[in-house]
Design a protein around this motif. Structure first.
Motif, PDB file in Angstrom:
ATOM      1  N   VAL A  40       2.362   4.334  -5.782  1.00  0.00           N
ATOM      2  CA  VAL A  40       1.990   3.972  -4.414  1.00  0.00           C
ATOM      3  C   VAL A  40       3.057   3.044  -3.857  1.00  0.00           C
ATOM      4  CG1 VAL A  40      -0.498   4.215  -4.813  1.00  0.00           C
ATOM      5  CG2 VAL A  40       0.582   1.995  -5.135  1.00  0.00           C
ATOM      6  N   SER A  41       3.054   2.903  -2.539  1.00  0.00           N
ATOM      7  CA  SER A  41       3.994   1.980  -1.908  1.00  0.00           C
ATOM      8  C   SER A  41       3.503   0.552  -2.113  1.00  0.00           C
ATOM      9  CB  SER A  41       4.098   2.276  -0.408  1.00  0.00           C
ATOM     10  OG  SER A  41       2.871   1.943   0.225  1.00  0.00           O
ATOM     11  N   MET A  42       4.378  -0.391  -1.874  1.00  0.00           N
ATOM     12  CA  MET A  42       3.999  -1.805  -1.960  1.00  0.00           C
ATOM     13  C   MET A  42       2.901  -2.098  -0.940  1.00  0.00           C
ATOM     14  SD  MET A  42       5.842  -3.620  -4.223  1.00  0.00           S
ATOM     15  CE  MET A  42       6.111  -5.263  -3.602  1.00  0.00           C
ATOM     16  N   ASN A  43       3.043  -1.531   0.272  1.00  0.00           N
ATOM     17  CA  ASN A  43       2.015  -1.745   1.293  1.00  0.00           C
ATOM     18  C   ASN A  43       0.652  -1.260   0.803  1.00  0.00           C
ATOM     19  OD1 ASN A  43       3.653  -2.960   3.165  1.00  0.00           O
ATOM     20  ND2 ASN A  43       4.016  -1.091   4.338  1.00  0.00           N
ATOM     21  N   GLN A  44       0.622  -0.061   0.223  1.00  0.00           N
ATOM     22  CA  GLN A  44      -0.645   0.484  -0.278  1.00  0.00           C
ATOM     23  C   GLN A  44      -1.201  -0.389  -1.393  1.00  0.00           C
ATOM     24  OE1 GLN A  44      -2.378   3.076   1.053  1.00  0.00           O
ATOM     25  NE2 GLN A  44      -4.011   2.437  -0.325  1.00  0.00           N
ATOM     26  N   LEU A  45      -0.349  -0.867  -2.271  1.00  0.00           N
ATOM     27  CA  LEU A  45      -0.788  -1.753  -3.355  1.00  0.00           C
ATOM     28  C   LEU A  45      -1.414  -3.020  -2.779  1.00  0.00           C
ATOM     29  CD1 LEU A  45      -0.741  -2.298  -6.487  1.00  0.00           C
ATOM     30  CD2 LEU A  45       1.303  -3.650  -6.011  1.00  0.00           C
ATOM     31  N   PHE A  46      -0.754  -3.622  -1.796  1.00  0.00           N
ATOM     32  CA  PHE A  46      -1.277  -4.858  -1.205  1.00  0.00           C
ATOM     33  C   PHE A  46      -2.581  -4.599  -0.448  1.00  0.00           C
ATOM     34  CE2 PHE A  46       3.324  -6.469  -1.115  1.00  0.00           C
ATOM     35  CZ  PHE A  46       3.190  -7.049  -2.364  1.00  0.00           C
ATOM     36  N   LEU A  47      -2.645  -3.496   0.305  1.00  0.00           N
ATOM     37  CA  LEU A  47      -3.874  -3.181   1.034  1.00  0.00           C
ATOM     38  C   LEU A  47      -5.043  -2.948   0.080  1.00  0.00           C
ATOM     39  CD1 LEU A  47      -2.533  -0.872   3.873  1.00  0.00           C
ATOM     40  CD2 LEU A  47      -3.386  -3.213   4.087  1.00  0.00           C
ATOM     41  N   TYR A  93       6.577  -8.090 -10.383  1.00  0.00           N
ATOM     42  CA  TYR A  93       5.461  -7.429 -11.059  1.00  0.00           C
ATOM     43  C   TYR A  93       4.719  -6.510 -10.098  1.00  0.00           C
ATOM     44  CZ  TYR A  93       1.264  -6.556 -13.744  1.00  0.00           C
ATOM     45  OH  TYR A  93       0.225  -5.929 -14.395  1.00  0.00           O
ATOM     46  N   ALA A  94       4.534  -6.944  -8.862  1.00  0.00           N
ATOM     47  CA  ALA A  94       3.868  -6.118  -7.862  1.00  0.00           C
ATOM     48  C   ALA A  94       4.666  -4.831  -7.630  1.00  0.00           C
ATOM     49  CB  ALA A  94       3.695  -6.882  -6.554  1.00  0.00           C
ATOM     50  N   LYS A  95       5.961  -4.948  -7.558  1.00  0.00           N
ATOM     51  CA  LYS A  95       6.811  -3.773  -7.360  1.00  0.00           C
ATOM     52  C   LYS A  95       6.690  -2.825  -8.549  1.00  0.00           C
ATOM     53  CE  LYS A  95      11.463  -2.462  -6.004  1.00  0.00           C
ATOM     54  NZ  LYS A  95      12.800  -2.916  -5.631  1.00  0.00           N
TER      55      LYS A  95
END
Length: 70
Positions: free
Chosen positions: A13-20, A3-5
């Motif tokens: 956005v990238s996964m990193n940007q989403l997590f940040l 789901y995050a992907k």
């Protein structure tokens, strides 16, 4: 994780940007909660009552009335 992907792709956005961004939003929410908790502890019902007593008892400005609850 899937789901995050998917969400990252939808948001472009990238996964990193989403997590940040998610971490930053969570930190902001926790800080806001702590701020209001601290303000609540500093508050005084007696002081609030004094503040309310200082407000003149007047009719609301036209157009600023509470909506009716019919």
């Amino acid at each position: 994780m899937a789901y995050a992907k998917q969400l990252a792709q939808e948001e472009h956005v990238s996964m990193n940007q989403l997590f940040l961004t998610a971490i930053a939003e969570k930190i902001s929410a926790l800080k806001t909660q702590a701020y209001f908790r601290e303000r609540q502890q500093r508050g005084s019902e007696a002081a609030f009552d004094q503040w309310l007593d200082a407000v003149p008892d007047a009719a609301p400005t036209p157009g600023d009335e509470s909506p009716s609850t019919d």
